[in-house]
Motif scaffolding. Structure first.
Motif, PDB file in Angstrom:
ATOM      1  N   ILE A 209       0.860  -1.182   0.000  1.00  0.00           N
ATOM      2  CA  ILE A 209       0.000   0.000   0.000  1.00  0.00           C
ATOM      3  C   ILE A 209       0.896   1.230   0.000  1.00  0.00           C
ATOM      4  N   VAL A 210       0.657   2.128  -0.946  1.00  0.00           N
ATOM      5  CA  VAL A 210       1.335   3.420  -0.983  1.00  0.00           C
ATOM      6  C   VAL A 210       0.265   4.483  -0.764  1.00  0.00           C
ATOM      7  N   TRP A 211       0.395   5.220   0.328  1.00  0.00           N
ATOM      8  CA  TRP A 211      -0.617   6.185   0.766  1.00  0.00           C
ATOM      9  C   TRP A 211      -0.005   7.578   0.693  1.00  0.00           C
ATOM     10  N   LEU A 212      -0.487   8.406  -0.224  1.00  0.00           N
ATOM     11  CA  LEU A 212       0.089   9.735  -0.441  1.00  0.00           C
ATOM     12  C   LEU A 212      -0.961  10.814  -0.236  1.00  0.00           C
ATOM     13  N   GLU A 213      -0.568  11.862   0.477  1.00  0.00           N
ATOM     14  CA  GLU A 213      -1.460  12.982   0.715  1.00  0.00           C
ATOM     15  C   GLU A 213      -0.768  14.294   0.355  1.00  0.00           C
ATOM     16  N   VAL A 214      -1.587  15.317   0.139  1.00  0.00           N
ATOM     17  CA  VAL A 214      -1.095  16.655  -0.180  1.00  0.00           C
ATOM     18  C   VAL A 214      -1.482  17.583   0.960  1.00  0.00           C
ATOM     19  N   SER A 215      -0.524  18.363   1.437  1.00  0.00           N
ATOM     20  CA  SER A 215      -0.765  19.258   2.562  1.00  0.00           C
ATOM     21  C   SER A 215      -0.167  20.633   2.263  1.00  0.00           C
ATOM     22  N   SER A 216      -0.875  21.676   2.695  1.00  0.00           N
ATOM     23  CA  SER A 216      -0.352  23.035   2.544  1.00  0.00           C
ATOM     24  C   SER A 216       0.567  23.410   3.696  1.00  0.00           C
ATOM     25  N   ASP A 217       0.656  22.554   4.717  1.00  0.00           N
ATOM     26  CA  ASP A 217       1.529  22.825   5.861  1.00  0.00           C
ATOM     27  C   ASP A 217       2.989  22.684   5.461  1.00  0.00           C
ATOM     28  N   GLU A 218       3.835  23.305   6.234  1.00  0.00           N
ATOM     29  CA  GLU A 218       5.269  23.179   6.015  1.00  0.00           C
ATOM     30  C   GLU A 218       5.958  22.928   7.351  1.00  0.00           C
ATOM     31  N   PRO A 219       6.524  21.747   7.594  1.00  0.00           N
ATOM     32  CA  PRO A 219       6.559  20.634   6.644  1.00  0.00           C
ATOM     33  C   PRO A 219       5.185  19.959   6.516  1.00  0.00           C
ATOM     34  N   PRO A 220       4.930  19.301   5.385  1.00  0.00           N
ATOM     35  CA  PRO A 220       3.638  18.650   5.181  1.00  0.00           C
ATOM     36  C   PRO A 220       3.486  17.434   6.086  1.00  0.00           C
ATOM     37  N   GLY A 221       2.252  17.158   6.464  1.00  0.00           N
ATOM     38  CA  GLY A 221       1.995  15.997   7.310  1.00  0.00           C
ATOM     39  C   GLY A 221       0.691  15.335   6.954  1.00  0.00           C
TER      40      GLY A 221
END
Length: 295
Positions: A209-221
């Protein structure tokens, strides 16, 4: 972004009991594909906002050696039927059909974006050997439906939607009436199926399983909800690789946006999976679980 090798793309229609479904196949030029990646797109307008990113990802993965199949689910895009005709059972059959056509004896990945992840459980019951690639998966169909119906409420505020006897969109759906939301005619059967769905994996599933998310935070979480679910998956000794990248959540933006970091991250994860032994990651996870159980 590093370049990829030349690709060949072909748009075709595949026939089943509900009509001819449009599918776009992207493959490496001049060599045999290393395996198949089947894409399951997002729901309603999120699908349209993501068309460009999905197309770019498909071409890049094809250049990396994969055969990538993008199919418009029934009632969506260029496939037959209107969105008002779509039913959850149609979409389940569409995904099953594509997985059944994957290249034999080669790696197979099911790539799901957003609400497409809610269709994964049923599909993976038939193909437990398929890896699962997730882009910002929807975990609760009920919450996703509620968020979608808020578009209706917003339209009524600005006067572009007519009241229906004072009933809320959910009340209309539960009474068997269709609801128009953001230009999409939502059938109550589809709405109830979506609202009753949640992300899960079948018993016995044993692939990567490869689980990828996009976050506007820095660093992203990763989101808190995702972290909790990922913890439960790892307790089942599943081989999960999870990562967040920085950027805009392109499926929700007003203008069409790209996220190169997500594209490159996806390529890197699939490249590692292709070069590793089929069960090496899972064996490591299993050994760790055995160790934990003894402590």
């Amino acid at each position: 972004m590093t370049g990829a090798a030349p690709v060949v793309q072909s748009g075709t229609f595949t026939e089943d009991g509900s009509g001819q479904h449009f599918r776009l196949v992207s493959e490496p030029a001049g060599c045999e594909p290393r395996g198949t990646v089947v894409f399951v797109h997002a729901f309603a307008e999120e699908m349209n906002k993501s068309r460009r990113m999905a197309a770019r990802m498909a071409r890049l993965l094809a250049g990396d050696g994969w055969r990538v199949v993008q199919r418009d689910l029934f009632g969506c895009g260029d496939s037959p039927g209107e969105f008002s005709d779509a039913r959850w059972a149609h979409w389940v059959r569409d995904v099953d059909d594509e997985l059944a056509q994957a290249l034999p004896q080669r790696p197979l990945w099911l790539w799901c974006h957003r609400a497409g992840a809610l269709l994964a459980r049923g599909a993976l019951e038939n193909r437990p050997d398929a890896g699962l690639l997730l882009w910002q998966p929807v975990l609760s169909g009920e919450l996703h439906l509620q968020q979608f119906l808020r578009l209706h409420a917003g339209a009524r505020i600005v006067g572009s939607a007519k009241p229906h006897g004072g009933a809320t969109p959910m009340q209309q759906l539960r009474s068997g009436l269709a609801v128009e939301v953001g230009g999409y005619q939502l059938h109550p059967e589809l709405a109830m199926s979506l609202g009753g769905a949640s992300f899960d994996l079948p018993d016995g599933y044993d692939a990567r399983i490869v689980w990828l998310e996009v976050s506007s935070d820095e660093p992203p979480g990763l989101s808190v909800q995702s972290e909790r679910l990922l913890s439960r998956l790892r307790q089942r000794c599943l081989a999960v690789e999870a990562q967040a990248v920085h950027g805009l959540q392109f499926w929700q933006t007003v203008e069409i946006e790209d996220n190169d970091a997500l594209l490159e991250c996806t390529r890197a994860h699939l490249a590692r999976s292709a070069s590793a032994l089929p069960t090496s990651c899972h064996d490591t996870q299993t050994e760790a679980c055995r160790t934990d159980s003894l402590q």
